[in-house]
Structures are given as C-alpha cells and as structure tokens.
Design an enzyme around this catalytic site. Sequence first.
Site, PDB file in Angstrom:
ATOM      1  N   SER A  11       0.838  -1.201   0.000  1.00  0.00           N
ATOM      2  CA  SER A  11       0.000   0.000   0.000  1.00  0.00           C
ATOM      3  C   SER A  11       0.871   1.248   0.000  1.00  0.00           C
ATOM      4  O   SER A  11       1.671   1.451   0.919  1.00  0.00           O
ATOM      5  CB  SER A  11      -0.905   0.022   1.228  1.00  0.00           C
ATOM      6  OG  SER A  11      -1.528   1.290   1.349  1.00  0.00           O
ATOM      7  N   HIS A  36      -1.265  -1.296  -4.225  1.00  0.00           N
ATOM      8  CA  HIS A  36      -2.531  -0.939  -3.576  1.00  0.00           C
ATOM      9  C   HIS A  36      -2.576   0.560  -3.315  1.00  0.00           C
ATOM     10  O   HIS A  36      -1.640   1.127  -2.742  1.00  0.00           O
ATOM     11  CB  HIS A  36      -2.667  -1.704  -2.262  1.00  0.00           C
ATOM     12  CG  HIS A  36      -4.013  -1.602  -1.621  1.00  0.00           C
ATOM     13  ND1 HIS A  36      -5.081  -2.376  -1.998  1.00  0.00           N
ATOM     14  CD2 HIS A  36      -4.461  -0.794  -0.622  1.00  0.00           C
ATOM     15  CE1 HIS A  36      -6.135  -2.067  -1.253  1.00  0.00           C
ATOM     16  NE2 HIS A  36      -5.785  -1.106  -0.416  1.00  0.00           N
ATOM     17  N   ASP A  38      -4.760   3.476  -1.553  1.00  0.00           N
ATOM     18  CA  ASP A  38      -5.814   3.793  -0.587  1.00  0.00           C
ATOM     19  C   ASP A  38      -6.317   5.219  -0.793  1.00  0.00           C
ATOM     20  O   ASP A  38      -5.570   6.180  -0.598  1.00  0.00           O
ATOM     21  CB  ASP A  38      -5.290   3.637   0.839  1.00  0.00           C
ATOM     22  CG  ASP A  38      -5.120   2.178   1.234  1.00  0.00           C
ATOM     23  OD1 ASP A  38      -6.065   1.408   1.031  1.00  0.00           O
ATOM     24  OD2 ASP A  38      -4.047   1.816   1.751  1.00  0.00           O
ATOM     25  N   MET A  40      -8.933   8.020   0.443  1.00  0.00           N
ATOM     26  CA  MET A  40      -9.766   8.393   1.598  1.00  0.00           C
ATOM     27  C   MET A  40     -10.252   9.827   1.444  1.00  0.00           C
ATOM     28  O   MET A  40      -9.534  10.676   0.918  1.00  0.00           O
ATOM     29  CB  MET A  40      -8.962   8.257   2.889  1.00  0.00           C
ATOM     30  CG  MET A  40      -8.331   6.896   3.100  1.00  0.00           C
ATOM     31  SD  MET A  40      -7.435   6.815   4.666  1.00  0.00           S
ATOM     32  CE  MET A  40      -6.603   5.234   4.492  1.00  0.00           C
ATOM     33  N   HIS A  69      -8.497   1.246  -3.928  1.00  0.00           N
ATOM     34  CA  HIS A  69      -9.453   0.998  -2.846  1.00  0.00           C
ATOM     35  C   HIS A  69     -10.107   2.321  -2.452  1.00  0.00           C
ATOM     36  O   HIS A  69      -9.476   3.166  -1.822  1.00  0.00           O
ATOM     37  CB  HIS A  69      -8.685   0.363  -1.673  1.00  0.00           C
ATOM     38  CG  HIS A  69      -9.496   0.126  -0.457  1.00  0.00           C
ATOM     39  ND1 HIS A  69      -8.916  -0.145   0.771  1.00  0.00           N
ATOM     40  CD2 HIS A  69     -10.841   0.125  -0.233  1.00  0.00           C
ATOM     41  CE1 HIS A  69      -9.861  -0.304   1.675  1.00  0.00           C
ATOM     42  NE2 HIS A  69     -11.034  -0.140   1.096  1.00  0.00           N
ATOM     43  N   MET A  71     -12.175   4.395  -0.287  1.00  0.00           N
ATOM     44  CA  MET A  71     -12.803   4.591   1.029  1.00  0.00           C
ATOM     45  C   MET A  71     -13.457   5.966   1.017  1.00  0.00           C
ATOM     46  O   MET A  71     -13.074   6.881   1.752  1.00  0.00           O
ATOM     47  CB  MET A  71     -11.747   4.463   2.133  1.00  0.00           C
ATOM     48  CG  MET A  71     -11.272   3.042   2.327  1.00  0.00           C
ATOM     49  SD  MET A  71      -9.829   2.910   3.417  1.00  0.00           S
ATOM     50  CE  MET A  71      -8.519   3.068   2.198  1.00  0.00           C
ATOM     51  N   MET A 140     -11.592  -6.014   5.519  1.00  0.00           N
ATOM     52  CA  MET A 140     -10.816  -5.058   6.304  1.00  0.00           C
ATOM     53  C   MET A 140     -10.463  -5.684   7.650  1.00  0.00           C
ATOM     54  O   MET A 140     -11.345  -6.086   8.417  1.00  0.00           O
ATOM     55  CB  MET A 140     -11.588  -3.764   6.519  1.00  0.00           C
ATOM     56  CG  MET A 140     -11.833  -2.946   5.256  1.00  0.00           C
ATOM     57  SD  MET A 140     -10.300  -2.460   4.405  1.00  0.00           S
ATOM     58  CE  MET A 140      -9.474  -1.493   5.691  1.00  0.00           C
ATOM     59  N   GLY A 147      -3.131   4.069   8.447  1.00  0.00           N
ATOM     60  CA  GLY A 147      -2.197   2.972   8.354  1.00  0.00           C
ATOM     61  C   GLY A 147      -1.606   2.652   9.713  1.00  0.00           C
ATOM     62  O   GLY A 147      -1.754   3.420  10.668  1.00  0.00           O
ATOM     63  N   GLY A 148      -0.951   1.502   9.801  1.00  0.00           N
ATOM     64  CA  GLY A 148      -0.220   1.141  11.011  1.00  0.00           C
ATOM     65  C   GLY A 148      -1.044   0.626  12.161  1.00  0.00           C
ATOM     66  O   GLY A 148      -0.537   0.501  13.278  1.00  0.00           O
ATOM     67  N   ASP A 176      -6.820  -6.441   4.203  1.00  0.00           N
ATOM     68  CA  ASP A 176      -6.125  -5.154   4.310  1.00  0.00           C
ATOM     69  C   ASP A 176      -6.133  -4.674   5.749  1.00  0.00           C
ATOM     70  O   ASP A 176      -7.198  -4.450   6.330  1.00  0.00           O
ATOM     71  CB  ASP A 176      -6.842  -4.132   3.412  1.00  0.00           C
ATOM     72  CG  ASP A 176      -6.190  -2.760   3.402  1.00  0.00           C
ATOM     73  OD1 ASP A 176      -5.188  -2.565   4.119  1.00  0.00           O
ATOM     74  OD2 ASP A 176      -6.686  -1.881   2.681  1.00  0.00           O
ATOM     75  N   GLY A 198       1.054  -2.484   4.079  1.00  0.00           N
ATOM     76  CA  GLY A 198       1.497  -1.090   4.081  1.00  0.00           C
ATOM     77  C   GLY A 198       2.795  -0.932   4.843  1.00  0.00           C
ATOM     78  O   GLY A 198       3.885  -1.019   4.287  1.00  0.00           O
TER      79      GLY A 198
END
Length: 226
Positions: A11, A36, A38, A40, A69, A71, A140, A147-148, A176, A198
């Site tokens: 990611s 990937h 992300d 958002m 992806h 979101m 998910m 992240g993290g 993910d 990620g």
Amino acid sequence: MTDTSIKIAPSILSADFARLGDEVRAADTGGCDWIHVDVMDGHFVPNITIGPLIVEAIRPVTQKLLDVHLMIAPADPYIEAFAKAGADLITVHAEAGPHLDRTLQAIKAHGKKAGVALNPATPVSAIQHVLDRIDIVLIMSVNPGFGGQAFIPEAITKAAQARDLIGSRDIEIEVDGGVDPSNAGALAAAGVTAFVAGSSVYKGNDPATYAPRIAAIREAAMKALR
C-alpha cells in the site's frame, strides 16, 4: 498451489510521497504483484489521502495491477475518473452507498475489475447478492482510515466465511490492515489470496528492505498451503 496464487499488494499509503514514483518502482522490482492505492475522503473515513491524479502519475511507473481501494462516499461520481486514470481494479465499500449493485455495474462498464470491501463489523452476507458482479472481496482487518493499526483477528474467520460463500466462483479474497508474516499463514489457510501490506513493507522507507519483506509475507502464506 504455486507462488503466483498469492498476491502481495504493498500500500502506497505508507510510502514516502516525496519520491512516490521511486517507491512504486522499488516495490515492483522487489517482487510485489499489485500496487494498492488507498483513497480516503475525510468523510467516509477520518482521513484524506489522494485522488485520480496520483493514480495517473504512477500508472506509467509500473505494469503491475493498480488495486484502487475507494474509502469514499459517495463513490459513484468518481469511478470514471479513477478508471480513466489507470486503475485496473476498483474496490468500493459495501457501506458507502445504497446501491451497491449499480456501483459495481458502473465499474464493469469502464472495463475494470470490481471489488467490494467490508468493514470489520460488516458481515460477509453483504456480498451475497452481488457475487456474480465482483472479482474480489476485500476483508478489512482494521477499521479503515489510518495505516499502522493492529490486526483484528476476526478477519481470519470472515475470510473463511467469504471462501465458503464464494464457492467455486473465480473471486479473490483480499485482506487489508496489519498484515505481516505473523498472520499471513492463518489468512492464507482461511482462503485469502491477496495481501495488502502497508507498513510491513514500507516502514522506514528503505527500498533495500522491500524485497525481503515482500518475500517473507509470501513465504508465510505459501507455507500454510503446502
């Protein structure tokens, strides 16, 4: 089962955005299968990341599948832009809009692979009536937005439930959030075929570490399938 049955998708959310092109290239040459992305919006999830321009910018950098992806809510008004920017796979959240079937039709109309993501509290049954429209279900294993985060173990059970629901259909199961070698084996045994990674790939942003980290996740997954 061969190594090609397992897809590792770093990611770019965890990449160094000051040198994003180089980061994508490093993951590519490091042996990843997908990239990937992300997306958002600060509305559906509590963070704002990137848009179609970034997808367009990294498209020439890699020939690997761009796994986008979304979101975001609503997603429908942006599908065309991400498709034109170079996304290969566009995944939307089951929770992000009232007309999931229509959204998936829109993705397919642009010639792209379509996916449905499920938040941790959303049951697998949410995809039951759109199985013939999707190429991937994304489980998910964290609450989306950052992240993290720590891996939510219930994702393993959900992956197995998705595998049972999918049956013989040619649909990938992706996970993910908090994925690393410590849980990749259990996920693979449950039916997961695509692993978003990620911080477990990009942490520290040292390109020399990406290949061994990607290999470690793949090996942990493959070991569970032997």
